[in-house]
Write a protein that holds these residues in place. Structure first.
Motif, PDB file in Angstrom:
ATOM      1  N   ASN A 297       0.826  -1.210   0.000  1.00 16.94           N
ATOM      2  CA  ASN A 297       0.000   0.000   0.000  1.00 16.94           C
ATOM      3  C   ASN A 297       0.860   1.260   0.000  1.00 16.94           C
ATOM      4  O   ASN A 297       0.582   2.224  -0.707  1.00 16.94           O
ATOM      5  CB  ASN A 297      -0.902   0.024   1.231  1.00 16.94           C
ATOM      6  CG  ASN A 297      -2.141  -0.792   1.000  1.00 16.94           C
ATOM      7  OD1 ASN A 297      -2.518  -1.026  -0.154  1.00 16.94           O
ATOM      8  ND2 ASN A 297      -2.750  -1.252   2.072  1.00 16.94           N
ATOM      9  N   ALA A 298       1.889   1.245   0.841  1.00 18.61           N
ATOM     10  CA  ALA A 298       2.754   2.421   0.933  1.00 18.61           C
ATOM     11  C   ALA A 298       3.402   2.698  -0.419  1.00 18.61           C
ATOM     12  O   ALA A 298       3.451   3.842  -0.884  1.00 18.61           O
ATOM     13  CB  ALA A 298       3.828   2.200   1.990  1.00 18.61           C
ATOM     14  N   GLN A 299       3.875   1.634  -1.070  1.00 15.28           N
ATOM     15  CA  GLN A 299       4.535   1.826  -2.370  1.00 15.28           C
ATOM     16  C   GLN A 299       3.551   2.339  -3.421  1.00 15.28           C
ATOM     17  O   GLN A 299       3.895   3.187  -4.247  1.00 15.28           O
ATOM     18  CB  GLN A 299       5.169   0.507  -2.817  1.00 15.28           C
ATOM     19  CG  GLN A 299       6.369   0.135  -1.945  1.00 15.28           C
ATOM     20  CD  GLN A 299       6.765  -1.330  -2.063  1.00 15.28           C
ATOM     21  OE1 GLN A 299       6.027  -2.148  -2.618  1.00 15.28           O
ATOM     22  NE2 GLN A 299       7.938  -1.654  -1.528  1.00 15.28           N
ATOM     23  N   LYS A 300       2.314   1.833  -3.359  1.00 14.48           N
ATOM     24  CA  LYS A 300       1.302   2.319  -4.321  1.00 14.48           C
ATOM     25  C   LYS A 300       1.078   3.818  -4.144  1.00 14.48           C
ATOM     26  O   LYS A 300       0.941   4.563  -5.106  1.00 14.48           O
ATOM     27  CB  LYS A 300      -0.019   1.570  -4.111  1.00 14.48           C
ATOM     28  CG  LYS A 300      -0.007   0.192  -4.730  1.00 14.48           C
ATOM     29  CD  LYS A 300      -1.382  -0.430  -4.564  1.00 14.48           C
ATOM     30  CE  LYS A 300      -1.282  -1.938  -4.712  1.00 14.48           C
ATOM     31  NZ  LYS A 300      -2.270  -2.657  -3.911  1.00 14.48           N
ATOM     32  N   LEU A 301       1.022   4.231  -2.885  1.00 17.45           N
ATOM     33  CA  LEU A 301       0.820   5.666  -2.632  1.00 17.45           C
ATOM     34  C   LEU A 301       2.042   6.462  -3.060  1.00 17.45           C
ATOM     35  O   LEU A 301       1.926   7.558  -3.601  1.00 17.45           O
ATOM     36  CB  LEU A 301       0.524   5.905  -1.148  1.00 17.45           C
ATOM     37  CG  LEU A 301      -0.863   5.448  -0.717  1.00 17.45           C
ATOM     38  CD1 LEU A 301      -0.966   5.398   0.788  1.00 17.45           C
ATOM     39  CD2 LEU A 301      -1.928   6.382  -1.292  1.00 17.45           C
ATOM     40  N   GLY A 302       3.202   5.909  -2.818  1.00 18.48           N
ATOM     41  CA  GLY A 302       4.438   6.555  -3.250  1.00 18.48           C
ATOM     42  C   GLY A 302       4.420   6.792  -4.750  1.00 18.48           C
ATOM     43  O   GLY A 302       4.851   7.831  -5.255  1.00 18.48           O
ATOM     44  N   LEU A 303       3.864   5.819  -5.450  1.00 15.07           N
ATOM     45  CA  LEU A 303       3.785   5.897  -6.907  1.00 15.07           C
ATOM     46  C   LEU A 303       2.735   6.922  -7.334  1.00 15.07           C
ATOM     47  O   LEU A 303       2.962   7.747  -8.217  1.00 15.07           O
ATOM     48  CB  LEU A 303       3.380   4.507  -7.402  1.00 15.07           C
ATOM     49  CG  LEU A 303       3.773   4.070  -8.789  1.00 15.07           C
ATOM     50  CD1 LEU A 303       5.242   4.299  -9.043  1.00 15.07           C
ATOM     51  CD2 LEU A 303       3.434   2.585  -8.968  1.00 15.07           C
ATOM     52  N   LYS A 304       1.591   6.859  -6.643  1.00 16.75           N
ATOM     53  CA  LYS A 304       0.488   7.760  -6.978  1.00 16.75           C
ATOM     54  C   LYS A 304       0.923   9.224  -6.823  1.00 16.75           C
ATOM     55  O   LYS A 304       0.582  10.078  -7.632  1.00 16.75           O
ATOM     56  CB  LYS A 304      -0.681   7.442  -6.050  1.00 16.75           C
ATOM     57  CG  LYS A 304      -1.937   8.234  -6.317  1.00 16.75           C
ATOM     58  CD  LYS A 304      -3.092   7.647  -5.507  1.00 16.75           C
ATOM     59  CE  LYS A 304      -4.339   8.494  -5.613  1.00 16.75           C
ATOM     60  NZ  LYS A 304      -5.351   8.046  -4.636  1.00 16.75           N
ATOM     61  N   TYR A 305       1.653   9.497  -5.771  1.00 11.78           N
ATOM     62  CA  TYR A 305       2.041  10.894  -5.507  1.00 11.78           C
ATOM     63  C   TYR A 305       3.503  11.144  -5.830  1.00 11.78           C
ATOM     64  O   TYR A 305       4.135  12.027  -5.255  1.00 11.78           O
ATOM     65  CB  TYR A 305       1.748  11.237  -4.041  1.00 11.78           C
ATOM     66  CG  TYR A 305       0.278  11.120  -3.717  1.00 11.78           C
ATOM     67  CD1 TYR A 305      -0.658  11.849  -4.452  1.00 11.78           C
ATOM     68  CD2 TYR A 305      -0.172  10.276  -2.723  1.00 11.78           C
ATOM     69  CE1 TYR A 305      -2.012  11.719  -4.178  1.00 11.78           C
ATOM     70  CE2 TYR A 305      -1.528  10.149  -2.443  1.00 11.78           C
ATOM     71  CZ  TYR A 305      -2.434  10.875  -3.174  1.00 11.78           C
ATOM     72  OH  TYR A 305      -3.775  10.759  -2.917  1.00 11.78           O
ATOM     73  N   PHE A 306       4.018  10.357  -6.786  1.00 13.83           N
ATOM     74  CA  PHE A 306       5.440  10.441  -7.128  1.00 13.83           C
ATOM     75  C   PHE A 306       5.877  11.872  -7.454  1.00 13.83           C
ATOM     76  O   PHE A 306       6.835  12.388  -6.898  1.00 13.83           O
ATOM     77  CB  PHE A 306       5.722   9.521  -8.325  1.00 13.83           C
ATOM     78  CG  PHE A 306       7.164   9.476  -8.725  1.00 13.83           C
ATOM     79  CD1 PHE A 306       8.072   8.712  -8.007  1.00 13.83           C
ATOM     80  CD2 PHE A 306       7.633  10.197  -9.821  1.00 13.83           C
ATOM     81  CE1 PHE A 306       9.410   8.655  -8.364  1.00 13.83           C
ATOM     82  CE2 PHE A 306       8.963  10.153 -10.190  1.00 13.83           C
ATOM     83  CZ  PHE A 306       9.859   9.380  -9.457  1.00 13.83           C
ATOM     84  N   ASP A 307       5.135  12.524  -8.348  1.00  6.27           N
ATOM     85  CA  ASP A 307       5.534  13.880  -8.757  1.00  6.27           C
ATOM     86  C   ASP A 307       5.367  14.883  -7.626  1.00  6.27           C
ATOM     87  O   ASP A 307       6.196  15.768  -7.446  1.00  6.27           O
ATOM     88  CB  ASP A 307       4.714  14.340  -9.974  1.00  6.27           C
ATOM     89  CG  ASP A 307       5.060  13.520 -11.196  1.00  6.27           C
ATOM     90  OD1 ASP A 307       6.240  13.141 -11.320  1.00  6.27           O
ATOM     91  OD2 ASP A 307       4.156  13.224 -11.997  1.00  6.27           O
ATOM     92  N   ASP A 308       4.280  14.718  -6.867  1.00  5.30           N
ATOM     93  CA  ASP A 308       4.041  15.630  -5.744  1.00  5.30           C
ATOM     94  C   ASP A 308       5.222  15.613  -4.780  1.00  5.30           C
ATOM     95  O   ASP A 308       5.740  16.650  -4.377  1.00  5.30           O
ATOM     96  CB  ASP A 308       2.795  15.201  -4.954  1.00  5.30           C
ATOM     97  CG  ASP A 308       1.513  15.492  -5.717  1.00  5.30           C
ATOM     98  OD1 ASP A 308       1.602  15.672  -6.938  1.00  5.30           O
ATOM     99  OD2 ASP A 308       0.437  15.535  -5.092  1.00  5.30           O
ATOM    100  N   ILE A 309       5.632  14.409  -4.427  1.00  2.78           N
ATOM    101  CA  ILE A 309       6.640  14.286  -3.368  1.00  2.78           C
ATOM    102  C   ILE A 309       8.000  14.791  -3.805  1.00  2.78           C
ATOM    103  O   ILE A 309       8.811  15.212  -2.987  1.00  2.78           O
ATOM    104  CB  ILE A 309       6.796  12.814  -2.925  1.00  2.78           C
ATOM    105  CG1 ILE A 309       5.467  12.212  -2.530  1.00  2.78           C
ATOM    106  CG2 ILE A 309       7.720  12.704  -1.729  1.00  2.78           C
ATOM    107  CD1 ILE A 309       5.573  10.723  -2.303  1.00  2.78           C
ATOM    108  N   ARG A 310       8.236  14.744  -5.122  1.00  2.00           N
ATOM    109  CA  ARG A 310       9.549  15.216  -5.581  1.00  2.00           C
ATOM    110  C   ARG A 310       9.702  16.727  -5.442  1.00  2.00           C
ATOM    111  O   ARG A 310      10.797  17.240  -5.412  1.00  2.00           O
ATOM    112  CB  ARG A 310       9.777  14.803  -7.038  1.00  2.00           C
ATOM    113  CG  ARG A 310      10.428  13.435  -7.107  1.00  2.00           C
ATOM    114  CD  ARG A 310      10.072  12.750  -8.378  1.00  2.00           C
ATOM    115  NE  ARG A 310      10.650  13.388  -9.540  1.00  2.00           N
ATOM    116  CZ  ARG A 310      11.686  12.880 -10.208  1.00  2.00           C
ATOM    117  NH1 ARG A 310      12.280  11.796  -9.782  1.00  2.00           N
ATOM    118  NH2 ARG A 310      12.118  13.466 -11.297  1.00  2.00           N
ATOM    119  N   GLU A 311       8.597  17.417  -5.396  1.00  3.38           N
ATOM    120  CA  GLU A 311       8.662  18.883  -5.228  1.00  3.38           C
ATOM    121  C   GLU A 311       9.034  19.207  -3.792  1.00  3.38           C
ATOM    122  O   GLU A 311       8.376  18.725  -2.866  1.00  3.38           O
ATOM    123  CB  GLU A 311       7.277  19.492  -5.474  1.00  3.38           C
ATOM    124  CG  GLU A 311       6.746  19.284  -6.830  1.00  3.38           C
ATOM    125  CD  GLU A 311       6.782  20.560  -7.647  1.00  3.38           C
ATOM    126  OE1 GLU A 311       6.840  21.654  -7.046  1.00  3.38           O
ATOM    127  OE2 GLU A 311       6.748  20.454  -8.876  1.00  3.38           O
TER     128      GLU A 311
END
Ligand SMILES: Nc1ccn([C@H]2C[C@H](O)[C@@H](COP(=O)(O)OP(=O)(O)OP(=O)(O)O)O2)c(=O)n1
Ligand SMILES: [Mn+2]
Length: 519
Positions: free
Chosen positions: A340-354
């Motif tokens: 689940n954590a990895q799926k969310l990491g993927l979903k918000y990949f671009d967001d988190i990079r900012e």
């Protein structure tokens, strides 16, 4: 946490309002004029202060100290002014037009100079603190501190945190007044944190001024950017030793007040050995680094680094996914084996990079403080990590929580954690947030560990070991003898310290204010 998640929260303007009222009240109170010492350390200085971005209270303190130690304060930038102080080039240019500034003959410094003089009790050299504007009058790029990414996962992997997806409150932002926290939590739904009902106490005697900004000059972005990419690549490859050596070098280089034009200029710098020096030589002569180019051309390295940037995916998973034949993030989206954590990491990949602008982290801290106070009066909620160290942008939001009553806190392990995402009204992006709840007795250790930086944490841990102790975020434990292990006896209680300062003192490590911990 459940309570925090579902309570309606006040929005930031509400707080701003409250802060303004407070400052007005202060202004109206009769003020005693500070006495001026003509032989004080700031004598001869005529100062103009740019108030933007500075807490009212902090500005008053600075003014008072300046005057008391001999400086004269001007309310506008007139000819007499010898020094202008500002938080950064943005706030400076908002207040003063650039033509006026080009004509200005005095020095323009960041407030940090003032802080450092006051701390050391003497005038420190100004060169490191000069705010430069380039010929267009725009702030020099080099004033954006270099992002220093570090791997939360590495640390989090060691924690016994359960990852459960909680997205049902994602719609909370509809009402315009809620913070929505979603995703991974160490708590099952319905579990709530509750403490006693005791009023706030003074927790830490040391000053904790999150308004002072850490603004290294970073004249050498050409080098630090390349090294930053190598940090990410080596980390993704699981080579922590190499990753860390580039990471440490960045911290040294970004503080240099001059642009490196020949490798001789960096002969005796800490953390920069022969091979890093060779890299620097190559970058300043050719503008690039062949080592990085080779990495970037290598499909395996490129793919593993990309996967490693997904929140929740570490080096070994990245390698496994590569070996399964995945080459892109889209490939990963179709892989059913992700947690689940990895799926969310993927979903918000671009967001988190900012990276997150400092003021947003500050807003979030205030929102949480307000919400926390409503849920549990007296609770102490502060933002640690790069924010507490004064960085202008942050990779994530590291919240550290305690309650002065010192009771009924934490789970069996002592610390409750919530790793997930958050957003708030008007904010499109999902930001990474970690909430960590420490019982009062071990709060000082949590505060040190989650303020960092990681270089300092390592140093403190090694120092503790050399003295026969084991240090972590939950305490300082006498090392066990007999087992041959250096590890402190788990189950044995930590030494008791109330404040960070006491821990530093016990370890014989010179005290560092949070903004001095960017080692
Ligand atoms: N491998 C690690 C990772 C983190 N930490 C500690 C020090 C960090 O300051 C703190 C928070 O971790 P972050 O990864 O959030 O790092 P920062 O907040 O320092 O930087 P960023 O702006 O990237 O979030 O935890 C550590 O000791 N070792
Ligand atoms: Mn952080």
């Amino acid at each position: 946490m459940q309570a925090l998640k579902h309570r309606p929260l006040a929005s930031p303007w509400f707080l701003v309002e409250a802060i303004n009222k407070e400052s007005k009240r202060r202004k109206m109170a009769p003020k005693k004029k500070p006495e001026s010492d003509p032989s004080g350390m700031f004598s001869g200085m005529v100062v103009f202060l740019v108030p933007k971005g500075v807490q009212v209270r902090r500005l008053q303190i600075w003014k008072e100290r300046l005057v008391r130690m001999g400086a004269v304060i001007e309310e506008r930038l007139c000819k007499r002014v010898t020094h202008v102080f500002a938080m950064n080039s943005d706030t400076l240019l908002q207040q003063l037009d650039r033509e006026r500034l080009t004509r200005f003959k005095g020095r323009v410094l960041i407030y940090q100079w003032l802080e450092d003089c006051l701390k050391s009790g003497e005038i420190v050299p100004e060169d490191m603190y000069v705010l430069n504007l380039n010929s267009q009058g725009k702030p020099e790029k080099s004033w954006d501190p270099q992002p220093c990414q570090s791997d939360p996962q590495q640390l989090h992997n060691n924690k016994k945190t359960k990852y459960t997806e909680i997205i049902n409150n994602e719609s909370n932002d509809q009402g315009g007044k809620n913070v929505s926290l979603l995703s991974t939590s160490s708590h099952e739904e319905g579990d709530s944190l509750s403490y006693g009902n005791i009023r706030p106490q003074h927790l830490d005697s040391e000053s904790d001024d999150s308004s002072s900004s850490y603004c290294p000059p970073d004249q050498n972005k050409n080098i630090t950017e390349i090294f930053g990419k190598l940090v990410t690549i080596y980390r993704a490859l699981g080579d922590d030793r190499r990753s860390f050596s580039y990471y440490k070098a960045i911290a040294v280089i970004e503080k240099l007040p001059y642009k490196i034009e020949s490798a001789d200029q960096i002969n005796n710098l800490p953390s920069i050995g022969k091979s890093l020096k060779d890299h620097i030589q190559e970058i300043i002569t050719s503008g690039k680094l062949s080592k990085l180019e080779h990495f970037e051309a290598d499909e395996k390295v490129r793919t593993i680094s990309l996967f490693g940037e997904v929140w929740g995916i570490g080096p070994s998973t990245a390698l496994k996914l590569y070996e399964k034949g995945h080459r892109s993030l889209d490939d990963l989206r179709n892989d059913g084996s992700l947690t689940n954590a990895q799926k969310l990491g993927l979903k918000y990949f671009d967001d988190i990079r900012e990276r997150i602008p400092r003021h947003e982290v500050q807003d979030m801290e205030h929102i949480l403080q307000k919400a926390g106070e409503e849920v549990l009066p007296g609770v102490v909620i502060i933002c640690g990590g790069s924010y507490r160290r004064g960085k202008a942008t942050c990779g994530d939001i590291d919240i550290i929580i305690t309650h002065p009553d010192g009771q009924r806190q934490g789970s069996d392990s002592g610390v409750d954690t919530y790793f997930g995402f958050c957003t708030y009204p008007g904010q499109e992006l999902r930001r990474r947030i970690d909430l960590k709840v420490y019982p009062r007795q071990i709060y000082a250790f949590g505060l040190i560990a989650w303020t960092g930086n990681d270089v300092l944490n390592r140093r403190l841990r090694l120092l503790a070991e050399s003295k026969g102790f084991r240090l972590d975020d939950t305490g300082l434990f006498p090392a066990t003898h007999g087992s041959g292990s250096k590890r402190g006896a788990k189950g044995s209680a930590s030494l008791k310290f109330n404040t960070e300062k006491e821990v530093f003192h016990f370890l014989d490590f010179p005290w560092l204010e949070p903004h001095e911990r960017n080692l």
